[in-house]
Write a protein that holds these residues in place. Structure first.
Motif, short mmCIF file in Angstrom:
data_model
loop_
_atom_site.label_atom_id
_atom_site.label_comp_id
_atom_site.label_asym_id
_atom_site.label_seq_id
_atom_site.Cartn_x
_atom_site.Cartn_y
_atom_site.Cartn_z
N VAL A 13 0.92 -1.50 0.00
CA VAL A 13 0.02 0.19 -0.12
C VAL A 13 0.92 1.86 0.10
N PRO A 14 1.75 1.54 0.85
CA PRO A 14 2.72 2.78 0.64
C PRO A 14 3.40 3.08 -0.71
N LEU A 15 4.13 1.40 -0.59
CA LEU A 15 4.60 1.82 -1.62
C LEU A 15 3.90 2.39 -3.29
N SER A 16 2.92 1.53 -3.34
CA SER A 16 2.26 1.88 -4.00
C SER A 16 1.79 3.39 -4.58
N LEU A 17 1.18 3.60 -3.32
CA LEU A 17 0.75 5.27 -3.38
C LEU A 17 1.94 6.12 -3.75
N VAL A 18 3.61 5.79 -2.86
CA VAL A 18 4.24 6.74 -3.72
C VAL A 18 5.05 7.13 -4.35
N ILE A 19 5.09 5.38 -5.67
CA ILE A 19 5.21 5.61 -7.19
C ILE A 19 3.89 5.54 -8.05
N ALA A 20 2.34 6.16 -7.30
CA ALA A 20 0.59 6.84 -8.20
C ALA A 20 1.41 7.79 -7.87
N LEU A 21 1.78 8.52 -7.17
CA LEU A 21 1.66 9.68 -6.51
C LEU A 21 3.31 9.99 -7.74
N PHE A 22 4.16 9.76 -7.83
CA PHE A 22 5.37 9.97 -8.61
C PHE A 22 4.95 9.66 -10.38
N PRO A 68 1.23 -3.85 -8.88
CA PRO A 68 0.70 -2.83 -9.85
C PRO A 68 -0.96 -2.69 -10.07
N PHE A 69 -1.21 -3.71 -9.34
CA PHE A 69 -2.68 -3.96 -8.75
C PHE A 69 -3.79 -2.44 -8.46
N ILE A 70 -2.75 -2.25 -7.39
CA ILE A 70 -2.84 -0.64 -6.56
C ILE A 70 -2.68 0.06 -7.68
N THR A 71 -1.57 0.07 -7.55
CA THR A 71 -0.92 1.08 -8.69
C THR A 71 -1.91 1.86 -9.24
N ALA A 72 -1.91 1.11 -10.28
CA ALA A 72 -2.58 1.63 -11.66
C ALA A 72 -4.77 2.40 -11.16
#
Lengths: 312, 283
Positions: free
Chosen positions: A87-96, A176-180
């Motif tokens: 969750v935190p990782l996807s949050l920052v990747i999505a932010l990026f 990848p799923f959560i990030t998308a």
């Protein structure tokens, strides 16, 4: 088009309506049938063990003792680890992707992430067993054991496989799923809202923390729910690396099992009626958990939609 | 609001930017690592025999997975033959006939629930309704379990795609005197074709890599597929069995099978995207 007589038209359309309605109703029928069949085929175990099934840690097919506690424990723990990482990782990747990256990087990486979400879970399992587990046992687990070994979480021999590795693999799978989903949520925040914050001199991080995240918080929660739903029933990726032992331990290094991995490993070998019935009951427990999660998520989103409709 | 110095705010911002970039690199790096492993180890296993020969006993060397390749194609074919028409019809109901009906709402909700049901549970369910009554594992049962997974996916995506067709098109078809079914298949389907194909191909891609629902239904088999009425060889369960085995040459074959599945799924996914982009007729 030849003109059809009224009666022929209505007959064709009546059939059409019925055929499509039945196809649609099939979805509901299947859900109902899954529930009925799982209950029916676990009745032996349901009667024999009652509620003890959920709390007993004994799993001894030879003696006819079956308890689901270690499988349920493993399912919950591996899912919790996966969410804590993903969750935190996807949050920052999505932010990026949305706020920081130049458009062409965002586009390329975004598409790559969507493709990665399509890779089957068994591939993640293969990679986990042959690549990640050796790395864990040679480098990561010994290092953790040396530095944090006083904690019960990091005790035990570094075998590579186990609860921690399983959680990590699930995290990679749902990442990848959560990030998308999160990326789409961030994109839905109107530019005007962000721009007004930037206009007041806010930095990118301040805009994210105080404008974007609060604005999309419900959508973000939805993304987490979706990831949770995937993680909890994940079978193949977990079965390869969790160790497959009916065992509850505080250590992330020790082998364990999950409901799905127990089913995958033992179901075809179970010849005793009681054994099979106990495994079906495990399936029933997993079905129940995911069913409730889905309903919860759905009601949450519906309430959210109503709220949005009022506020806009 | 508390006053903070510009310097500290800038520093915090840079730190967050760096973290975000680091996380993006980490995530993408890990996923690239997975792809790299599959490609490099898989490519080493792929040769002519891989596609044409049957598996050999461990230690003999050579051999291939022709039976599993064909088995996966057949099982996925059965799933598509059942899941696509039923899914499209259900989608038609949701988008056209029962858009605001109570059944429509319930089915929409049910589809979301069914999509969230773990695929191993679907396998277990099909085991109880087909494998137990017939007394044996079969490729048919495998196809049915994959079809159940496809059904809600196709239904929901086709509903979305059909809804994108403007109502004016429906009304003109009906005004010409076309019955509802004719307007739907002749006009609305044609307008939504690209989107429908995308949805269907994505659903096929998704189920072709599934393993868990086949474990208790199609099982696996070392023999050429002669009938779907018996345990049927397939790639994904073969990967599971071979990867868990202690034999080096079986593990190599498992990597080869992983590469084939990964490439197939990615190609299908990419193709569906292209179909969607190139001829979006209604926009």
């Amino acid at each position: 088009m030849p003109a059809a007589s009224p009666s022929a038209t209505s007959l064709g359309d009546r059939i059409f309506r019925w055929v499509t309605a039945i196809s649609a109703a099939l979805v509901l029928l299947i859900i109902g049938a899954i529930f009925v069949e799982l209950v029916r085929h676990s009745s032996l175990s349901l009667h024999r063990f009652g509620l003890d099934f959920l709390t007993s840690t004994r799993w001894n097919p030879a003696k006819g003792e079956f308890g689901a506690a270690s499988s349920i424990f493993g399912t919950l723990v591996s899912t919790a680890i996966a969410l804590a990482i993903a969750v935190p990782l996807s949050l920052v990747i999505a932010l990026f992707l949305v706020e920081l990256a130049p458009p062409w990087i965002s586009k390329v990486v975004g598409q790559a992430i969507e493709l990665l979400a399509a890779i089957p879970s068994i591939i993640y399992g293969m990679w986990g067993l042959f690549v990640l587990a050796p790395v864990m046992s040679e480098y990561v687990q010994p290092a953790l054991g040396r530095t944090l070994g006083s904690l019960p979480l990091f005790r035990g021999p570094p075998m590579g496989i186990g609860m921690g590795t399983a959680g990590l693999i699930i995290a990679l799978m749902i990442l990848p799923f959560i990030t998308a989903v999160m990326r789409d949520v961030f994109r839905m925040v109107p530019d005007v809202v962000k721009e007004s914050a930037y206009g007041m001199g806010a930095t990118t991080w301040e805009v994210t923390r105080q404008v974007t995240v609060p604005y999309g918080i419900h959508g973000l929660a939805g993304a987490v729910f979706l990831g949770l739903g995937r993680a909890i029933g994940e079978t193949m990726a977990v079965t390869f690396v969790i160790g497959n032992k009916h065992h509850i331990s505080a250590s992330l290094f020790s082998p364990g099992n999950s409901i799905a991995s127990t089913l995958a490993n033992e179901f075809t070998e179970a010849s005793e009626p009681l054994y099979r019935s106990a495994l079906v009951e495990l399936g029933l427990v997993l079905f129940g958990i995911t069913f409730l999660l889905q309903i919860g998520a759905h009601l949450w989103l519906r309430r959210l939609k109503k709220k949005m409709a009022v506020s806009t | 609001m508390k006053r903070r110095s510009t310097g500290r705010r800038r520093l915090l911002n840079s730190a967050v930017t760096a973290t975000a970039m680091g996380a993006a690199l980490l995530g993408i790096g890990a996923l690239t690592w997975i792809l790299y492993t599959v490609i490099s180890r898989g490519a080493a296993a792929i040769n002519w025999a891989f596609f044409t020969e049957l598996p050999t006993p461990p230690g003999v060397g050579g051999g291939g997975l022709s039976s599993a390749l064909w088995g996966t194609v057949y099982i996925t074919g059965v799933a598509a033959a059942l899941g696509i028409p039923l899914g499209l019809l259900a989608g038609v109901y949701l988008a056209e006939l029962g858009r605001h009906s109570r059944l429509g709402d319930a089915v929409r909700f049910g589809s979301n629930v069914l999509m969230g049901v773990p695929s191993i549970i679907v396998g277990l369910f099909v085991y109880t309704i087909i494998v137990l009554p017939t007394g044996h594992f079969s490729g048919w049962a495998g196809g049915v379990s994959l079809a159940i997974i496809m059904l809600p996916v196709v239904a929901r995506t086709s509903e979305d795609m059909l809804r994108m067709v403007p109502d004016s098109l429906r009304e003109s078809a009906l005004a010409l005197g076309a019955p509802r079914w004719r307007a739907t298949f002749g006009v609305i389907f044609r307008a939504a074709r690209a989107g429908l194909i995308t949805g269907v191909v994505l659903a096929v891609a998704r189920v072709s890599g599934e393993t868990a629902p086949l474990l208790f239904t199609a099982l696996n088999s070392p023999y050429t597929v002669s009938s779907l009425n018996e345990p049927t060889a397939n790639l994904t369960v073969t990967i599971f069995n071979y990867a868990m085995s202690p034999y080096q040459d079986w593990q190599t074959l498992a990597w080869g099978a992983s590469l084939i599945i990964t490439v197939a799924v990615l190609v299908l996914t990419l193709l569906s995207r292209l179909a969607f982009k190139e001829n979006r007729t209604w926009s």
